[in-house]
Design a protein around this motif. Structure first.
Motif, short mmCIF file in Angstrom:
data_model
loop_
_atom_site.label_atom_id
_atom_site.label_comp_id
_atom_site.label_asym_id
_atom_site.label_seq_id
_atom_site.Cartn_x
_atom_site.Cartn_y
_atom_site.Cartn_z
N UNK A 149 1.35 13.67 15.78
CA UNK A 149 0.37 14.76 15.67
C UNK A 149 0.77 16.01 16.44
N UNK A 150 1.95 16.03 17.05
CA UNK A 150 2.34 17.22 17.80
C UNK A 150 2.60 18.40 16.87
N UNK A 151 2.33 19.59 17.36
CA UNK A 151 2.50 20.80 16.54
C UNK A 151 3.98 21.07 16.31
N UNK A 152 4.26 21.65 15.14
CA UNK A 152 5.62 22.04 14.83
C UNK A 152 6.33 21.02 13.97
N UNK A 153 6.47 21.30 12.68
CA UNK A 153 7.12 20.38 11.76
C UNK A 153 8.13 21.14 10.93
N UNK A 154 9.25 20.52 10.70
CA UNK A 154 10.22 21.10 9.77
C UNK A 154 9.82 20.71 8.35
N UNK A 155 10.43 21.37 7.39
CA UNK A 155 10.16 21.02 5.99
C UNK A 155 10.52 19.56 5.74
N UNK A 156 11.60 19.08 6.35
CA UNK A 156 12.03 17.71 6.16
C UNK A 156 11.03 16.74 6.78
N UNK A 157 10.44 17.13 7.91
CA UNK A 157 9.40 16.28 8.52
C UNK A 157 8.24 16.09 7.55
N UNK A 158 7.79 17.18 6.94
CA UNK A 158 6.66 17.11 6.01
C UNK A 158 7.03 16.28 4.78
N UNK A 159 8.24 16.45 4.31
CA UNK A 159 8.68 15.69 3.14
C UNK A 159 8.75 14.21 3.46
N UNK A 160 9.28 13.87 4.64
CA UNK A 160 9.38 12.46 5.03
C UNK A 160 8.01 11.81 5.13
N UNK A 161 7.01 12.58 5.54
CA UNK A 161 5.65 12.05 5.70
C UNK A 161 4.80 12.21 4.45
N UNK A 162 5.40 12.66 3.36
CA UNK A 162 4.62 12.87 2.13
C UNK A 162 4.40 11.58 1.36
N UNK A 163 5.10 10.51 1.72
CA UNK A 163 4.87 9.22 1.09
C UNK A 163 5.05 8.11 2.12
N UNK A 184 0.85 -1.19 0.00
CA UNK A 184 0.00 0.00 0.00
C UNK A 184 0.89 1.24 0.00
N UNK A 185 0.62 2.15 -0.95
CA UNK A 185 1.36 3.40 -1.02
C UNK A 185 0.38 4.56 -0.93
N UNK A 186 0.64 5.47 0.00
CA UNK A 186 -0.17 6.68 0.16
C UNK A 186 0.77 7.86 0.08
N UNK A 187 0.48 8.80 -0.82
CA UNK A 187 1.39 9.93 -1.02
C UNK A 187 0.62 11.24 -1.03
N UNK A 188 1.35 12.29 -0.68
CA UNK A 188 0.84 13.66 -0.73
C UNK A 188 1.43 14.28 -1.99
N UNK A 211 1.69 18.81 2.94
CA UNK A 211 1.53 18.96 4.38
C UNK A 211 1.86 17.66 5.11
N UNK A 212 2.05 16.57 4.35
CA UNK A 212 2.37 15.29 4.96
C UNK A 212 1.13 14.47 5.29
N UNK A 213 1.24 13.16 5.15
CA UNK A 213 0.14 12.26 5.49
C UNK A 213 0.03 12.15 7.00
N UNK A 214 -1.16 12.32 7.52
CA UNK A 214 -1.35 12.28 8.97
C UNK A 214 -2.00 10.98 9.45
N UNK A 215 -2.84 10.36 8.60
CA UNK A 215 -3.60 9.19 9.06
C UNK A 215 -3.98 8.31 7.88
N UNK A 216 -3.84 7.00 8.07
CA UNK A 216 -4.27 6.02 7.08
C UNK A 216 -5.12 4.98 7.79
N UNK A 217 -6.32 4.76 7.29
CA UNK A 217 -7.21 3.74 7.86
C UNK A 217 -7.39 2.62 6.84
#
Length: 313
Positions: free
Chosen positions: A141-155, A84-88, A94-100
């Protein structure tokens, strides 16, 4: 503004269109005597694209008869593995926050917790680090993300498996929903599976069971074969001609004085000295939108009328 505050529009064009981008708010204030204060935001991501979901399937063992048919249904007699692949998508994310992920049988979600909620992904991983059954995946889900955090969570990529030894059904659905941190979502993308690890059942009866000298018969002999199978395809349902019924489900290994080979019912009927006749179908009338039928028995009569020596399997 009238109250002394200022409203700064972010991500809005001259014609009120939304402009996707990563924004940094920089505010500098200075009074008349030179005192200065600077405010810099953590950044604002404007993104309106919904997540993209894709899933590829494969049989757990190469010898399993697993394939995708023309209706897009995955059929297997063993466990079905998937990636399963989920990408932004897009340049701004903004990064993937949740997959059900839900495995459903006849519309009911399997593997829920006692409180009826989806278990966390880490709770359903097997020794091969595959997700088994239904689960939910959540990023921090904690507030405050770096650009790299968002990129890492984009896929996000998850390996999973649907267990055939736990489900035997023609109505299995893998359903995935995904959400990103900007509030965009895909609420349901589904794949249909048929899991069947039950072997067909065959019963055979012969008439004239009193041979001469153990193996010879002085007249034609008829074999009645009943074939019970969980899954018959729609093509086999709508037309009970020999070309359609059971053509993908049952075949024969026939050896005569002229050679040997594998034959379908229709092919058997074309051989000299053999006559095939349809007898009964326990399913009866079938709705036009039915793709598969379960626990259905079809019976044929095969008459050996020629002078020959037959060995049939």
């Amino acid at each position: 503004n009238d109250d002394g505050t200022y409203t700064i529009p972010v991500g809005k064009g001259e014609n009120e269109e939304i402009l996707e981008n990563n924004y940094l708010i920089f505010i500098k204030t200075k009074d008349k005597v030179g005192n200065c204060e600077v405010y810099v935001s953590n950044g604002i991501v404007i993104e309106v694209q919904e997540p993209e979901i894709s899933c590829t399937f494969r049989a757990e063992n190469p010898e399993d008869q697993s394939f995708i048919n023309s209706e897009g249904i995955i059929r297997s007699n063993g466990n079905v593995q998937y990636t399963l692949k989920v990408s932004d998508p897009g340049s701004y994310f903004s990064g993937i926050s949740r997959i059900e992920t839900r495995v459903k049988e006849d519309g009911n979600t399997l593997g829920l917790n006692e409180d009826g909620q989806l278990p966390a992904l880490e709770k359903v991983l097997n020794e091969e680090n595959q997700a088994v059954g239904s689960y939910v995946y959540e990023t921090d889900q904690e507030a405050g993300y770096s650009y790299q955090d968002l990129k890492d969570d984009s896929e996000i990529e998850i390996e999973g498996v649907v267990k055939a030894d736990e489900i035997t059904s023609n109505n299995v659905v893998l359903e995935v929903s995904a959400y990103d941190r900007a509030g965009n979502s895909v609420l349901s993308k589904t794949w249909n599976l048929i899991l069947d690890n039950k072997a067909p059942e065959i019963t055979v009866e012969f008439d004239k069971n009193e041979p001469v000298n153990d193996i010879y018969y002085q007249d034609s002999r008829t074999m009645t074969i009943s074939y019970r199978e969980r899954n018959f395809g729609f093509d086999s349902i709508t037309d009970k001609s020999l070309d359609n019924v059971s053509k993908d489900n049952v075949w024969f290994e026939l050896t005569t004085e002229n050679g040997s080979g594998e034959y379908s019912l229709a092919e058997l009927n074309e051989l000299d000295g053999i006559e095939v006749e349809f007898v009964e179908d326990t399913q009866g009338e079938i709705e036009e939108d039915t793709q598969y039928t379960e626990d259905r028995t079809v019976t044929y009569r095969i008459a050996f009328t020629g002078q020959n020596e037959y060995t049939i399997i």
